[in-house]
Scaffold this motif. Sequence first.
Motif, PDB file in Angstrom:
ATOM      1  N   ALA A  98       0.813  -1.217   0.000  1.00 54.77           N
ATOM      2  CA  ALA A  98       0.000   0.000   0.000  1.00 54.77           C
ATOM      3  C   ALA A  98       0.848   1.269   0.000  1.00 54.77           C
ATOM      4  CB  ALA A  98      -0.930   0.001   1.215  1.00 54.77           C
ATOM      5  N   ASP A  99       2.154   1.131   0.316  1.00 57.68           N
ATOM      6  CA  ASP A  99       3.046   2.296   0.355  1.00 57.68           C
ATOM      7  C   ASP A  99       3.598   2.648  -1.021  1.00 57.68           C
ATOM      8  OD1 ASP A  99       2.768   2.415   3.131  1.00 57.68           O
ATOM      9  OD2 ASP A  99       4.456   1.057   3.461  1.00 57.68           O
ATOM     10  N   VAL A 100       3.340   1.808  -2.008  1.00 58.27           N
ATOM     11  CA  VAL A 100       3.927   2.001  -3.343  1.00 58.27           C
ATOM     12  C   VAL A 100       2.912   2.628  -4.282  1.00 58.27           C
ATOM     13  CG1 VAL A 100       5.124   0.903  -5.266  1.00 58.27           C
ATOM     14  CG2 VAL A 100       5.384  -0.022  -2.954  1.00 58.27           C
ATOM     15  N   ASP A 101       3.274   3.742  -4.862  1.00 53.13           N
ATOM     16  CA  ASP A 101       2.446   4.433  -5.853  1.00 53.13           C
ATOM     17  C   ASP A 101       3.029   4.123  -7.232  1.00 53.13           C
ATOM     18  OD1 ASP A 101       1.244   6.233  -7.626  1.00 53.13           O
ATOM     19  OD2 ASP A 101       1.025   7.780  -6.096  1.00 53.13           O
ATOM     20  N   ILE A 107       7.744   5.417  -3.569  1.00 51.48           N
ATOM     21  CA  ILE A 107       7.481   4.592  -2.394  1.00 51.48           C
ATOM     22  C   ILE A 107       7.435   5.490  -1.169  1.00 51.48           C
ATOM     23  CG2 ILE A 107       8.274   2.670  -0.953  1.00 51.48           C
ATOM     24  CD1 ILE A 107       9.898   1.693  -3.379  1.00 51.48           C
ATOM     25  N   ARG A 108       6.419   5.337  -0.367  1.00 52.83           N
ATOM     26  CA  ARG A 108       6.336   6.112   0.861  1.00 52.83           C
ATOM     27  C   ARG A 108       7.044   5.352   1.975  1.00 52.83           C
ATOM     28  NH1 ARG A 108       3.638  10.306   2.954  1.00 52.83           N
ATOM     29  NH2 ARG A 108       3.207  10.325   5.197  1.00 52.83           N
ATOM     30  N   ILE A 109       8.014   6.005   2.596  1.00 49.67           N
ATOM     31  CA  ILE A 109       8.733   5.421   3.734  1.00 49.67           C
ATOM     32  C   ILE A 109       8.096   5.979   4.999  1.00 49.67           C
ATOM     33  CG2 ILE A 109      10.956   5.156   4.894  1.00 49.67           C
ATOM     34  CD1 ILE A 109      10.789   3.812   2.139  1.00 49.67           C
ATOM     35  N   ASN A 110       7.421   5.110   5.742  1.00 45.20           N
ATOM     36  CA  ASN A 110       6.738   5.541   6.957  1.00 45.20           C
ATOM     37  C   ASN A 110       7.622   5.346   8.179  1.00 45.20           C
ATOM     38  OD1 ASN A 110       4.031   6.117   5.794  1.00 45.20           O
ATOM     39  ND2 ASN A 110       4.103   3.932   5.298  1.00 45.20           N
ATOM     40  N   HIS A 111       7.672   6.364   8.993  1.00 40.77           N
ATOM     41  CA  HIS A 111       8.437   6.302  10.245  1.00 40.77           C
ATOM     42  C   HIS A 111       9.883   5.869  10.006  1.00 40.77           C
ATOM     43  CE1 HIS A 111       4.588   6.826  12.158  1.00 40.77           C
ATOM     44  NE2 HIS A 111       4.129   5.721  11.609  1.00 40.77           N
ATOM     45  N   ASP A 115      11.764   8.983  13.032  1.00 43.66           N
ATOM     46  CA  ASP A 115      10.306   8.881  12.948  1.00 43.66           C
ATOM     47  C   ASP A 115       9.744   9.815  11.878  1.00 43.66           C
ATOM     48  OD1 ASP A 115       8.043   7.495  13.785  1.00 43.66           O
ATOM     49  OD2 ASP A 115       7.390   9.148  15.067  1.00 43.66           O
ATOM     50  N   LYS A 116      10.522  10.046  10.815  1.00 39.03           N
ATOM     51  CA  LYS A 116      10.104  10.934   9.736  1.00 39.03           C
ATOM     52  C   LYS A 116       9.576  10.113   8.559  1.00 39.03           C
ATOM     53  CE  LYS A 116      11.657  14.750  11.730  1.00 39.03           C
ATOM     54  NZ  LYS A 116      10.772  15.856  12.148  1.00 39.03           N
ATOM     55  N   ASP A 117       8.539  10.635   7.912  1.00 36.32           N
ATOM     56  CA  ASP A 117       8.018  10.026   6.693  1.00 36.32           C
ATOM     57  C   ASP A 117       8.635  10.729   5.485  1.00 36.32           C
ATOM     58  OD1 ASP A 117       6.427   8.560   8.362  1.00 36.32           O
ATOM     59  OD2 ASP A 117       4.583   9.674   7.948  1.00 36.32           O
ATOM     60  N   ARG A 118       8.829   9.986   4.412  1.00 36.27           N
ATOM     61  CA  ARG A 118       9.316  10.598   3.175  1.00 36.27           C
ATOM     62  C   ARG A 118       8.937   9.698   2.004  1.00 36.27           C
ATOM     63  NH1 ARG A 118      13.764   7.688   4.920  1.00 36.27           N
ATOM     64  NH2 ARG A 118      15.128   6.773   3.330  1.00 36.27           N
ATOM     65  N   GLN A 119       9.209  10.132   0.810  1.00 34.25           N
ATOM     66  CA  GLN A 119       8.953   9.344  -0.377  1.00 34.25           C
ATOM     67  C   GLN A 119      10.238   9.186  -1.175  1.00 34.25           C
ATOM     68  OE1 GLN A 119       5.658  11.788  -1.875  1.00 34.25           O
ATOM     69  NE2 GLN A 119       4.365   9.973  -1.754  1.00 34.25           N
ATOM     70  N   VAL A 120      10.408   8.022  -1.793  1.00 38.22           N
ATOM     71  CA  VAL A 120      11.595   7.767  -2.609  1.00 38.22           C
ATOM     72  C   VAL A 120      11.138   7.229  -3.959  1.00 38.22           C
ATOM     73  CG1 VAL A 120      13.087   7.305  -0.632  1.00 38.22           C
ATOM     74  CG2 VAL A 120      11.857   5.412  -1.697  1.00 38.22           C
ATOM     75  N   TYR A 198      15.202  12.333  -0.703  1.00 33.27           N
ATOM     76  CA  TYR A 198      15.242  10.884  -0.840  1.00 33.27           C
ATOM     77  C   TYR A 198      16.043  10.227   0.279  1.00 33.27           C
ATOM     78  CZ  TYR A 198      13.840  11.952  -5.657  1.00 33.27           C
ATOM     79  OH  TYR A 198      13.192  12.415  -6.764  1.00 33.27           O
ATOM     80  N   SER A 199      17.098  10.881   0.710  1.00 36.03           N
ATOM     81  CA  SER A 199      18.035  10.259   1.634  1.00 36.03           C
ATOM     82  C   SER A 199      17.489  10.146   3.050  1.00 36.03           C
ATOM     83  CB  SER A 199      19.347  11.045   1.666  1.00 36.03           C
ATOM     84  OG  SER A 199      19.137  12.303   2.302  1.00 36.03           O
ATOM     85  N   GLY A 200      16.630  11.073   3.438  1.00 39.75           N
ATOM     86  CA  GLY A 200      16.128  11.061   4.815  1.00 39.75           C
ATOM     87  C   GLY A 200      17.072  11.726   5.783  1.00 39.75           C
TER      88      GLY A 200
END
Length: 232
Positions: A98-101, A107-111, A115-120, A198-200
């Motif tokens: 469900a995290d992949v668009d 791809i959504r990286i949760n927590h 504890d940061k969300d981001r997308q790659v 992307y790197s976080g």
Amino acid sequence: MNSHRTSPKKKARELAKYLRAERPDYPYLKSVFRALRTELEVEISKAEHRLPEVPTEEELRQFYQVAWQTRNFADMILIKTLFYTGVRVSELVSIRLADVDVERCQIRINHGKGDKDRQVPFRELLALHMQRMREKQATYLFESVRKKKYTDRGVRKMLERYARAAGISRSMSPRKWRHFLFTWLKKQGIDDALIQPYSGHESRQSLEIYSRLSLADAQKEYNQVMGRFPIQ
């Protein structure tokens, strides 16, 4: 140590005579010695930070060639996802379908770390893997036949196995492959401000710049250079 200095233990007893009446606790002592360091103009020596080891392009090719020859589609997709996105292993194994668009190739990286969300971003081949996982009614992007998500340790052991098979003797931890991607992108002329989403990574110096950049700003740059990535 200077031979003319009073021993630390004796000096501590001398200072204790002045401080005992204050009934100092630890935070107070820290403040006192911080102020004392300032009065004496004592500078804190900074530890030397060694640059991380980064795999070479040849090692990357050798590594992936071995993975390709096994014809293990799931392993190849996992390795490519790791190499192309630069996500941490702990983040990789927690990606849900469900995290992949698929439409946006993100791809959504949760927590993630902190504890940061981001997308790659990811490459198109992942969509085929996702279709197979959906047919198996999987929850996570990478699952075992027992419907258990991959573990951090399991992925590390997989990478070690392929590195040995490729004749790479030095340690090739997931973090080093992560360093490879961001170093490679930097060599292609991609600005730090475009790599950071992307790197976080976060830093006081860059946060102000990065917070104003959206993922869409970086996607075009990423897609342009990834066509030249050492493995396709």
